[in-house]
Structure formats: C-alpha cells, structure tokens
Design a protein around this motif. Structure first.
Motif, PDB file in Angstrom:
ATOM      1  N   HIS A 291       0.806  -1.218   0.000  1.00  0.00           N
ATOM      2  CA  HIS A 291       0.000   0.000   0.000  1.00  0.00           C
ATOM      3  C   HIS A 291       0.841   1.272   0.000  1.00  0.00           C
ATOM      4  O   HIS A 291       0.293   2.367  -0.033  1.00  0.00           O
ATOM      5  CB  HIS A 291      -0.925   0.002   1.215  1.00  0.00           C
ATOM      6  N   PHE A 292       2.163   1.115   0.086  1.00  0.00           N
ATOM      7  CA  PHE A 292       3.030   2.287   0.065  1.00  0.00           C
ATOM      8  C   PHE A 292       3.004   2.899  -1.332  1.00  0.00           C
ATOM      9  O   PHE A 292       2.599   2.243  -2.308  1.00  0.00           O
ATOM     10  CB  PHE A 292       4.454   1.872   0.447  1.00  0.00           C
ATOM     11  N   LEU A 293       3.391   4.154  -1.456  1.00  0.00           N
ATOM     12  CA  LEU A 293       3.451   4.806  -2.762  1.00  0.00           C
ATOM     13  C   LEU A 293       4.902   5.129  -3.113  1.00  0.00           C
ATOM     14  O   LEU A 293       5.518   5.969  -2.449  1.00  0.00           O
ATOM     15  CB  LEU A 293       2.607   6.090  -2.752  1.00  0.00           C
ATOM     16  N   PRO A 294       5.448   4.467  -4.131  1.00  0.00           N
ATOM     17  CA  PRO A 294       4.811   3.399  -4.898  1.00  0.00           C
ATOM     18  C   PRO A 294       4.812   2.088  -4.107  1.00  0.00           C
ATOM     19  O   PRO A 294       5.641   1.915  -3.212  1.00  0.00           O
ATOM     20  CB  PRO A 294       5.707   3.281  -6.131  1.00  0.00           C
ATOM     21  N   PRO A 295       3.897   1.158  -4.440  1.00  0.00           N
ATOM     22  CA  PRO A 295       3.944  -0.155  -3.793  1.00  0.00           C
ATOM     23  C   PRO A 295       5.335  -0.775  -3.946  1.00  0.00           C
ATOM     24  O   PRO A 295       5.936  -0.720  -5.022  1.00  0.00           O
ATOM     25  CB  PRO A 295       2.877  -0.952  -4.555  1.00  0.00           C
ATOM     26  N   LEU A 296       5.831  -1.340  -2.849  1.00  0.00           N
ATOM     27  CA  LEU A 296       7.239  -1.720  -2.773  1.00  0.00           C
ATOM     28  C   LEU A 296       7.508  -3.115  -3.337  1.00  0.00           C
ATOM     29  O   LEU A 296       6.891  -4.095  -2.917  1.00  0.00           O
ATOM     30  CB  LEU A 296       7.700  -1.665  -1.314  1.00  0.00           C
ATOM     31  N   THR A 297       8.445  -3.196  -4.269  1.00  0.00           N
ATOM     32  CA  THR A 297       9.000  -4.492  -4.668  1.00  0.00           C
ATOM     33  C   THR A 297       9.860  -4.999  -3.518  1.00  0.00           C
ATOM     34  O   THR A 297      10.728  -4.277  -3.010  1.00  0.00           O
ATOM     35  CB  THR A 297       9.858  -4.351  -5.938  1.00  0.00           C
ATOM     36  N   THR A 298       9.624  -6.233  -3.105  1.00  0.00           N
ATOM     37  CA  THR A 298      10.313  -6.710  -1.897  1.00  0.00           C
ATOM     38  C   THR A 298      10.422  -8.229  -1.902  1.00  0.00           C
ATOM     39  O   THR A 298       9.781  -8.911  -2.713  1.00  0.00           O
ATOM     40  CB  THR A 298       9.568  -6.228  -0.634  1.00  0.00           C
ATOM     41  N   VAL A 299      11.223  -8.739  -0.992  1.00  0.00           N
ATOM     42  CA  VAL A 299      11.399 -10.177  -0.813  1.00  0.00           C
ATOM     43  C   VAL A 299      10.541 -10.602   0.368  1.00  0.00           C
ATOM     44  O   VAL A 299      10.683 -10.074   1.476  1.00  0.00           O
ATOM     45  CB  VAL A 299      12.874 -10.541  -0.568  1.00  0.00           C
ATOM     46  N   ARG A 300       9.651 -11.556   0.138  1.00  0.00           N
ATOM     47  CA  ARG A 300       8.733 -12.018   1.190  1.00  0.00           C
ATOM     48  C   ARG A 300       9.358 -13.158   1.973  1.00  0.00           C
ATOM     49  O   ARG A 300       9.881 -14.114   1.398  1.00  0.00           O
ATOM     50  CB  ARG A 300       7.409 -12.480   0.584  1.00  0.00           C
ATOM     51  N   GLN A 301       9.288 -13.038   3.309  1.00  0.00           N
ATOM     52  CA  GLN A 301       9.680 -14.120   4.201  1.00  0.00           C
ATOM     53  C   GLN A 301       8.412 -14.799   4.726  1.00  0.00           C
ATOM     54  O   GLN A 301       7.527 -14.125   5.257  1.00  0.00           O
ATOM     55  CB  GLN A 301      10.501 -13.587   5.371  1.00  0.00           C
ATOM     56  N   ASP A 302       8.331 -16.119   4.592  1.00  0.00           N
ATOM     57  CA  ASP A 302       7.155 -16.865   5.049  1.00  0.00           C
ATOM     58  C   ASP A 302       7.331 -17.203   6.527  1.00  0.00           C
ATOM     59  O   ASP A 302       7.843 -18.260   6.889  1.00  0.00           O
ATOM     60  CB  ASP A 302       6.995 -18.136   4.215  1.00  0.00           C
ATOM     61  N   PHE A 303       6.879 -16.281   7.389  1.00  0.00           N
ATOM     62  CA  PHE A 303       7.080 -16.474   8.824  1.00  0.00           C
ATOM     63  C   PHE A 303       6.244 -17.632   9.366  1.00  0.00           C
ATOM     64  O   PHE A 303       6.655 -18.303  10.319  1.00  0.00           O
ATOM     65  CB  PHE A 303       6.766 -15.185   9.568  1.00  0.00           C
ATOM     66  N   ALA A 304       5.066 -17.865   8.790  1.00  0.00           N
ATOM     67  CA  ALA A 304       4.241 -18.986   9.257  1.00  0.00           C
ATOM     68  C   ALA A 304       4.970 -20.313   9.046  1.00  0.00           C
ATOM     69  O   ALA A 304       5.024 -21.160   9.946  1.00  0.00           O
ATOM     70  CB  ALA A 304       2.899 -18.982   8.533  1.00  0.00           C
ATOM     71  N   ALA A 305       5.535 -20.495   7.859  1.00  0.00           N
ATOM     72  CA  ALA A 305       6.298 -21.720   7.586  1.00  0.00           C
ATOM     73  C   ALA A 305       7.527 -21.798   8.480  1.00  0.00           C
ATOM     74  O   ALA A 305       7.902 -22.884   8.947  1.00  0.00           O
ATOM     75  CB  ALA A 305       6.708 -21.767   6.114  1.00  0.00           C
ATOM     76  N   LEU A 306       8.145 -20.661   8.741  1.00  0.00           N
ATOM     77  CA  LEU A 306       9.319 -20.634   9.616  1.00  0.00           C
ATOM     78  C   LEU A 306       8.970 -21.150  11.009  1.00  0.00           C
ATOM     79  O   LEU A 306       9.667 -21.998  11.568  1.00  0.00           O
ATOM     80  CB  LEU A 306       9.858 -19.206   9.693  1.00  0.00           C
ATOM     81  N   GLY A 307       7.882 -20.645  11.578  1.00  0.00           N
ATOM     82  CA  GLY A 307       7.467 -21.108  12.900  1.00  0.00           C
ATOM     83  C   GLY A 307       7.184 -22.596  12.930  1.00  0.00           C
ATOM     84  O   GLY A 307       7.563 -23.301  13.878  1.00  0.00           O
ATOM     85  N   GLU A 308       6.530 -23.093  11.898  1.00  0.00           N
ATOM     86  CA  GLU A 308       6.197 -24.522  11.836  1.00  0.00           C
ATOM     87  C   GLU A 308       7.459 -25.380  11.786  1.00  0.00           C
ATOM     88  O   GLU A 308       7.569 -26.403  12.477  1.00  0.00           O
ATOM     89  CB  GLU A 308       5.321 -24.791  10.619  1.00  0.00           C
ATOM     90  N   ARG A 309       8.432 -24.975  10.948  1.00  0.00           N
ATOM     91  CA  ARG A 309       9.672 -25.758  10.834  1.00  0.00           C
ATOM     92  C   ARG A 309      10.468 -25.730  12.142  1.00  0.00           C
ATOM     93  O   ARG A 309      11.091 -26.727  12.524  1.00  0.00           O
ATOM     94  CB  ARG A 309      10.543 -25.219   9.700  1.00  0.00           C
ATOM     95  N   VAL A 310      10.464 -24.575  12.824  1.00  0.00           N
ATOM     96  CA  VAL A 310      11.177 -24.472  14.099  1.00  0.00           C
ATOM     97  C   VAL A 310      10.610 -25.459  15.107  1.00  0.00           C
ATOM     98  O   VAL A 310      11.347 -26.220  15.757  1.00  0.00           O
ATOM     99  CB  VAL A 310      11.094 -23.029  14.649  1.00  0.00           C
ATOM    100  N   VAL A 311       9.299 -25.457  15.260  1.00  0.00           N
ATOM    101  CA  VAL A 311       8.670 -26.331  16.254  1.00  0.00           C
ATOM    102  C   VAL A 311       8.826 -27.792  15.860  1.00  0.00           C
ATOM    103  O   VAL A 311       9.088 -28.656  16.717  1.00  0.00           O
ATOM    104  CB  VAL A 311       7.190 -25.947  16.442  1.00  0.00           C
ATOM    105  N   GLU A 312       8.701 -28.098  14.586  1.00  0.00           N
ATOM    106  CA  GLU A 312       8.885 -29.479  14.134  1.00  0.00           C
ATOM    107  C   GLU A 312      10.291 -29.974  14.460  1.00  0.00           C
ATOM    108  O   GLU A 312      10.472 -31.102  14.945  1.00  0.00           O
ATOM    109  CB  GLU A 312       8.645 -29.570  12.624  1.00  0.00           C
ATOM    110  N   ALA A 313      11.294 -29.139  14.196  1.00  0.00           N
ATOM    111  CA  ALA A 313      12.680 -29.551  14.446  1.00  0.00           C
ATOM    112  C   ALA A 313      12.943 -29.736  15.933  1.00  0.00           C
ATOM    113  O   ALA A 313      13.556 -30.735  16.351  1.00  0.00           O
ATOM    114  CB  ALA A 313      13.641 -28.523  13.852  1.00  0.00           C
ATOM    115  N   LEU A 314      12.485 -28.794  16.754  1.00  0.00           N
ATOM    116  CA  LEU A 314      12.729 -28.897  18.201  1.00  0.00           C
ATOM    117  C   LEU A 314      11.959 -30.072  18.799  1.00  0.00           C
ATOM    118  O   LEU A 314      12.473 -30.785  19.665  1.00  0.00           O
ATOM    119  CB  LEU A 314      12.344 -27.598  18.891  1.00  0.00           C
ATOM    120  N   ARG A 315      10.749 -30.268  18.339  1.00  0.00           N
ATOM    121  CA  ARG A 315       9.953 -31.396  18.859  1.00  0.00           C
ATOM    122  C   ARG A 315      10.631 -32.723  18.520  1.00  0.00           C
ATOM    123  O   ARG A 315      10.727 -33.622  19.364  1.00  0.00           O
ATOM    124  CB  ARG A 315       8.550 -31.340  18.263  1.00  0.00           C
TER     125      ARG A 315
END
Length: 338
Positions: free
Chosen positions: A284-308
């Motif tokens: 929604h910024f002007l101009p809308p920003l080209t950026t690299v997306r980090q999938d934090f939801a997947a990150l949290g899932e992998r962290v818990v899976e590995a520790l478990r």
C-alpha cells in the motif's frame, strides 16, 4: 539438616535421595497425587522444608520427563523480523501442544547467560534463539545448556540446529530482478552487520552482483529503521551514479523512498528500490514496494517441528532453509537513461 555440599540450590533428586524415595514420588507429592501413603508424603514434605527446596516447572515435569515448554531468546523483539518470528513460533507451538516462554535481550537489560538461566529454571525442553547477533551466539557456545538448541539463521552451524528463510536465495532474487531490468550500478543499504541475517544478505548481494558484472561500491550500513533510510536519502541532493538500491528491510526502504521524494526524485523513474520482508503495508506504500517475502508462518512450523523431533530423540536436519519469494510491484523499473 545441613545443606548439600557443593550445591547452591537443592534439587528434586537430592530430596528423593534423602527421603529414600524416587524422584517420581517427590514429583507426585508436589503435584498432590492422591495415591501416596501419608507417611511417605510427610517424610518428603519434611525433607523439602529442611532443604528449603523450592520446586520449579522443571521439577514438576519430572513425572513425565518433559515440560512441553519451548524457551525463546529474542534479540531486539521490537524489530519486525524477530517479532513476526516469535509470533509464528508461539502459534506453531500451541498447535503442537507446547507452550512458549520468551525473553527479549536488550542493552544492559539481560545477558544471554542470564536469559538462559531464567528459562532453564522454568523447565524448558528446548531453546530457540531468534534473530541473534553473532555476539549472542558466541556467548551461547560457551554455556552448558542441556537441551536441544535451534538458532534462527541462514548458515549451517557446527553446534546448533538452524532454521531460517533462505536469506541468500532471497537476496539473489532481488539482485537478479534489478539486473534483468538493466541495472548495472546498485547500492546496498545493509542492516547492522553484527546481525546474522544482515551479514547473510550483504554477502549474498556482493556475490550475486559480481556474477552480473554490477559495479562494486561501498555499502551503506543502516540500523533497520525508516528514520535511517530517510536521513540517508536526504543527503542525496543530486542523483547518484547508481540507478537502484537493494535495501535490507522494508522499513529502511520506506524511509529511503520518503527521503528521495522530499529531494524531488521519483521512484522508480530516477532510482529503483527493492526491500526485504514484505510488511503488510508494503503493497500500500506509494509506490507499492518491490520486496522479498519471508514466510514467517512456515518458519514457525519448521522451528517447532525440528525442536519437537530433537526432544523426542528423532533425526533432525542440521539446517533447514525455507524458500523466499520476490514480489514485484511498482518501486522498480528500468534504469534512467540520462
């Protein structure tokens, strides 16, 4: 009764030894199990009183040998990346039946050792370290931790498990995008280089830029804030030689765009800007920003899976990398021709 020689604090096993029972019996007394002989209960309580033993969560969990609690040390929880990672770990842990106890580090507030001691007293099964500075990880290497440890960082670690969004791959996507548009002179505005993610992005930028024949120039080292980006951009009173910037996070990128606008420059007509993170407001910024997306939801899932898996004694990859995604919006375009 005298205290235990060589031990600052009595523990549940010492109570059990002196009372002549198992540590599981002590745990059952502490948790008020009904099927305990009264004479046994009385003896255990007398020893607890004599030793001045104060049970913590770890002691109460000895009956099952697990507390189902993950300790998290967060370096600078006010920043978007660490805060988003912590939220994702908390959600994934809750879905897996674990609780999370977290401590934020800060200047002169709590050292990594003090944070570890506090979390250990709560009876954690595993430890996660989010967005660490290299100095914090170095300190952890010197400590006897006693539970599986996972660090959120892109590189493989000789001591700890690691899980992270692939910082190098995300940076390569950003550089490839700018190069494909025709940019051959790109400035990197980095985060603080004691931060492992900032260092990973900086190294990947130089490596990928060289492969494209992009002009090598000194980087600018920022502090993650929009104010830094703004103040830096305001120093550009004339158009620089470079035609694009790869900025290490979205907040600094917002500040850069604001500062360039204040100086009468247009993004992307005069300078293209790529960020990193994909904050909710980036589109929604002007101009809308080209950026690299980090999938934090997947990150949290992998962290818990590995520790478990580590807690349960199952095989765990030493390093887990989660792919990043480039989102092309309107802050990038071909290089200016004049």
């Amino acid at each position: 009764m005298a205290g235990i020689a060589g031990s600052d604090k009595p523990n549940i096993r010492q109570v059990a030894d002196i009372a002549g029972v198992s540590h599981m019996t002590v745990s059952r007394v502490l948790n008020n199990y009904p099927n305990i002989r009264e004479s046994t209960r009385t003896r255990v309580l007398e020893v607890i009183e004599e030793l001045n033993y104060r049970p913590n969560s770890a002691a109460r969990a000895l009956a099952s040998q697990r507390s189902r609690r993950i300790g998290v040390i967060v370096d600078s929880s006010s920043e978007n990346g660490p805060a988003s990672t912590l939220r994702s770990v908390e959600l994934a842990a809750r879905q897996a039946g674990y609780s999370v106890s977290s401590i934020a580090l800060g200047s002169d507030v709590m050292s990594p050792q003090e944070a570890l001691e506090h979390l250990t007293a709560l009876g954690i099964d595993a430890l996660c370290v989010i967005a660490p500075r290299s100095s914090s990880v170095s300190t952890l290497r010197t400590l006897a931790i006693g539970v599986p440890v996972l660090v959120i960082k892109a590189d493989r670690d000789p001591t700890f498990l690691t899980v992270a969004v692939d910082q190098q791959q995300g940076t390569r996507l950003a550089v490839d995008h700018l190069a494909s548009l025709g940019h051959r002179d790109v400035l990197h505005v980095a985060g603080p280089l004691d931060w492992l993610d900032a260092r990973a992005r900086e190294r990947a930028f130089h490596s990928r830029a060289r492969s494209w024949g992009i002009h090598e120039r000194a980087i600018v080292i920022g502090d993650w804030t929009a104010d830094f980006g703004y103040d830096f951009a305001r120093t550009l009173t004339t158009l620089p030689d470079y035609t694009a910037m790869f900025v290490a996070n979205d907040e600094m990128a917002f500040g850069v765009i604001h500062g360039l606008h204040e100086n009468g420059f247009s993004v992307p007509r005069d300078i293209s800007i790529v960020g990193f993170d994909d904050l909710a407001v980036s589109r929604h910024f002007l101009p809308p920003l080209t950026t690299v997306r980090q999938d934090f939801a997947a990150l949290g899932e992998r962290v818990v899976e590995a520790l478990r898996a580590a807690v349960e004694g199952n095989e765990v990859p030493q390093r887990t990398a989660i792919p990043a995604e480039l989102l092309v919006r309107q802050s990038t375009g071909p290089p200016r021709t004049t």
